[in-house]
Design an enzyme around this catalytic site. Sequence first.
Site, PDB file in Angstrom:
ATOM      1  N   ASN A   1      -6.668   1.448   2.844  1.00 25.19           N
ATOM      2  CA  ASN A   1      -7.427   2.669   3.110  1.00 25.19           C
ATOM      3  C   ASN A   1      -7.045   3.782   2.134  1.00 25.19           C
ATOM      4  O   ASN A   1      -7.866   4.631   1.780  1.00 25.19           O
ATOM      5  CB  ASN A   1      -7.168   3.136   4.542  1.00 25.19           C
ATOM      6  CG  ASN A   1      -7.700   2.151   5.578  1.00 25.19           C
ATOM      7  OD1 ASN A   1      -8.575   1.341   5.276  1.00 25.19           O
ATOM      8  ND2 ASN A   1      -7.182   2.205   6.793  1.00 25.19           N
TER       9      ASN A   1
ATOM     10  N   GLU B   1       0.855  -1.190   0.000  1.00 28.07           N
ATOM     11  CA  GLU B   1       0.000   0.000   0.000  1.00 28.07           C
ATOM     12  C   GLU B   1       0.894   1.244   0.000  1.00 28.07           C
ATOM     13  O   GLU B   1       2.011   1.219   0.539  1.00 28.07           O
ATOM     14  CB  GLU B   1      -0.881  -0.015   1.256  1.00 28.07           C
ATOM     15  CG  GLU B   1      -1.767   1.219   1.389  1.00 28.07           C
ATOM     16  CD  GLU B   1      -2.833   1.091   2.473  1.00 28.07           C
ATOM     17  OE1 GLU B   1      -2.851   0.067   3.186  1.00 28.07           O
ATOM     18  OE2 GLU B   1      -3.656   2.024   2.583  1.00 28.07           O
TER      19      GLU B   1
ATOM     20  N   TYR C   1      -6.785  -8.766  11.487  1.00 33.85           N
ATOM     21  CA  TYR C   1      -5.470  -8.639  12.120  1.00 33.85           C
ATOM     22  C   TYR C   1      -5.575  -9.170  13.543  1.00 33.85           C
ATOM     23  O   TYR C   1      -6.583  -8.941  14.216  1.00 33.85           O
ATOM     24  CB  TYR C   1      -5.007  -7.180  12.111  1.00 33.85           C
ATOM     25  CG  TYR C   1      -4.741  -6.667  10.713  1.00 33.85           C
ATOM     26  CD1 TYR C   1      -3.546  -6.965  10.070  1.00 33.85           C
ATOM     27  CD2 TYR C   1      -5.701  -5.916  10.024  1.00 33.85           C
ATOM     28  CE1 TYR C   1      -3.289  -6.520   8.782  1.00 33.85           C
ATOM     29  CE2 TYR C   1      -5.455  -5.469   8.726  1.00 33.85           C
ATOM     30  CZ  TYR C   1      -4.254  -5.771   8.110  1.00 33.85           C
ATOM     31  OH  TYR C   1      -4.005  -5.338   6.835  1.00 33.85           O
TER      32      TYR C   1
ATOM     33  N   ASN D   1     -12.161  -0.855  -0.891  1.00 35.39           N
ATOM     34  CA  ASN D   1     -11.472  -1.409   0.277  1.00 35.39           C
ATOM     35  C   ASN D   1     -12.248  -1.084   1.544  1.00 35.39           C
ATOM     36  O   ASN D   1     -12.592   0.084   1.776  1.00 35.39           O
ATOM     37  CB  ASN D   1     -10.070  -0.800   0.393  1.00 35.39           C
ATOM     38  CG  ASN D   1      -9.331  -1.267   1.632  1.00 35.39           C
ATOM     39  OD1 ASN D   1      -8.916  -2.424   1.711  1.00 35.39           O
ATOM     40  ND2 ASN D   1      -9.181  -0.383   2.611  1.00 35.39           N
ATOM     41  N   GLU D   2     -12.535  -2.096   2.344  1.00 39.06           N
ATOM     42  CA  GLU D   2     -13.141  -1.918   3.684  1.00 39.06           C
ATOM     43  C   GLU D   2     -14.209  -0.822   3.701  1.00 39.06           C
ATOM     44  O   GLU D   2     -14.166   0.098   4.527  1.00 39.06           O
ATOM     45  CB  GLU D   2     -12.047  -1.616   4.719  1.00 39.06           C
ATOM     46  CG  GLU D   2     -11.072  -2.759   4.862  1.00 39.06           C
ATOM     47  CD  GLU D   2     -10.110  -2.645   6.042  1.00 39.06           C
ATOM     48  OE1 GLU D   2     -10.015  -1.564   6.658  1.00 39.06           O
ATOM     49  OE2 GLU D   2      -9.450  -3.663   6.340  1.00 39.06           O
TER      50      GLU D   2
ATOM     51  N   GLU E   1      -6.334  -9.386   3.415  1.00 38.43           N
ATOM     52  CA  GLU E   1      -5.506  -8.733   4.447  1.00 38.43           C
ATOM     53  C   GLU E   1      -5.527  -9.618   5.687  1.00 38.43           C
ATOM     54  O   GLU E   1      -6.588  -9.813   6.289  1.00 38.43           O
ATOM     55  CB  GLU E   1      -6.025  -7.334   4.807  1.00 38.43           C
ATOM     56  CG  GLU E   1      -5.716  -6.285   3.759  1.00 38.43           C
ATOM     57  CD  GLU E   1      -6.042  -4.862   4.206  1.00 38.43           C
ATOM     58  OE1 GLU E   1      -5.810  -4.554   5.399  1.00 38.43           O
ATOM     59  OE2 GLU E   1      -6.527  -4.094   3.373  1.00 38.43           O
TER      60      GLU E   1
HETATM   61  O1  AHR Z   1      -2.964  -2.881   6.104  1.00 44.27           O
HETATM   62  C1  AHR Z   1      -3.191  -1.715   6.826  1.00 44.27           C
HETATM   63  C2  AHR Z   1      -4.623  -1.234   6.725  1.00 44.27           C
HETATM   64  O2  AHR Z   1      -5.459  -2.149   7.362  1.00 44.27           O
HETATM   65  C3  AHR Z   1      -5.208  -1.135   5.332  1.00 44.27           C
HETATM   66  O3  AHR Z   1      -4.934   0.078   4.728  1.00 44.27           O
HETATM   67  C4  AHR Z   1      -6.674  -1.264   5.587  1.00 44.27           C
HETATM   68  O4  AHR Z   1      -7.348  -1.835   4.498  1.00 44.27           O
HETATM   69  C5  AHR Z   1      -6.776  -2.085   6.851  1.00 44.27           C
HETATM   70  O5  AHR Z   1      -7.594  -1.509   7.774  1.00 44.27           O
END
Ligand code: AHR
Length: 505
Positions: free
Chosen positions: A76, A31, A248, A176-177, A296
């Site tokens: 993001n 990114e 995550y 994205n998200e 991700e």
């Molecule tokens: O990978 C870091 C961030 O985590 C990314 O920009 C976003 O898509 C997610 O929230």
Amino acid sequence: MAQELTNAKMIVDKDFKVSEIDPRIYGSFIEHLGRAVYGGIYEPGHPKADEQGFRSDVMDLVKELQVPIVRYPGGNMVSAYNWEDGVGPKDERPSRLELAWRSIENNRVGTNEFVDWARKAGTDVMMAVNLGTRGIDAARNLLEYTNHPGGTYYSDLRRSHGYEQPHNIKTWCLGNEMDGPWQLGGKTAGEYGRLAYETAKAMKLVDPDIELVSCGSSSSNMPTFPQWEATTLEHTYEYADYVSLHQYYTNYENDTANFLAKSMEMDHFIGTVVSTCDYIKAKKRSNKMINLSFDEWNVWFHSTAEDQKVEPWQTAPPLLEDVYTFEDAVLVGSLLHTLLKHSDRVKMACMAQLVNVIAPIMTDNGGQVWKQTIFYPYYYTSVYGRGTALNPVVHSPKYDSKDFTDVPYLDTSVVYNEEKEELVVFATNRHLENTLKVDCDIRSFEGFGVTEHVVLEHDDPKAVNIVGQEQVKPHHNGKSHMEDGHLQAILPKMSWNMIRLHKQK
Ligand code: AHR
């Protein structure tokens, strides 16, 4: 002092197949964030930079990982990105306020450079379009720019930028998200579903050969999960090929036993998304199956507090530079088992990210490159986890932790590569004190013998790798052997292992 022994058993049979593994399950992500691009893959003036400014030392490690696909340009960041800023003569490209990470984006790297980098690194591009501040027009124009051969405004613009041949980027993320309140131009499921449907329709008219990823939830903790998937897929089902998952994992509580069990959370998340996809399939009386793109995933929490102190509006500030511990690497190994166990539906996945930003590869600006602890399970699984995923029957003693019950000490995934006559057992011992003695029945692999047993272990769960000091790295002295069609393997306490077996000549 000798470690106490705990026994476990498993059965692996050639016929217990999960699926052919799509190699894109070992993808990653770059990114425009922190030092991923600038100071990561790109650093003109660095002694190891090539003629385009790409760091060859970084590229060598990307090649070593055999990363099959890399998602780009965000994250993001993509939700307020103007792709046009990043093409054409570099000195005419604008600098912009990059709002997602409150940095300055100078656009020295854009679509064409990234495609060049990916070609050199031997990987494919998974491109995301901006469905935050922009929409159908920007997406269809970008696709015309990258994939149309010529004779139209945007394809000729690409040619005028020195790229005669189309890039033919196959895989595209529809935003994205978009469920996240932090996302620029975030949307409700209904708003996103409509926009993604119309954008997908236009994109498939421009190039019917592309594959599209519909945005799933930003994590399974989102209050709108899994209704988000159900509502958005109602709209996008006709055009989407995949739905995305992001997650995550953290260890804020410093509870290792609980942390190492978090792959069970991933397992549950995948299961729920599969069910939701199939529910919409049934509702639509459709024959089409939507697969999963876990685009991700990683451990991310070490750098969160530091990042609050970073001054805004810098170019390539050090952001999200998690320094990974040995225990993070053990969990990453288990997350990879989980992806493999679901390889019938998870066809793509991206370790987020690849360089400097929550990454297996780290660099010093102007200096060295090194491997974080998490590099190793990613490397071995990517390189040796190709072929058919098998479904082992596992009998393991279990433990309970703060958030999980019945966590098997033995976590494993198995891959059979018929062409190479190679059987690979990836195995984690989650036990913090005891060695696991595993009896693995592989009688259907007649004549196979152990050729390598790689072990990642360390006495200190918090051991890290820093520049010039690699404390956590695998050794090849694992103890395993064959006995009457059974693999007898010793997995040291809290360790990640790879055991390779081949047909003996
Ligand atoms: O990978 C870091 C961030 O985590 C990314 O920009 C976003 O898509 C997610 O929230």
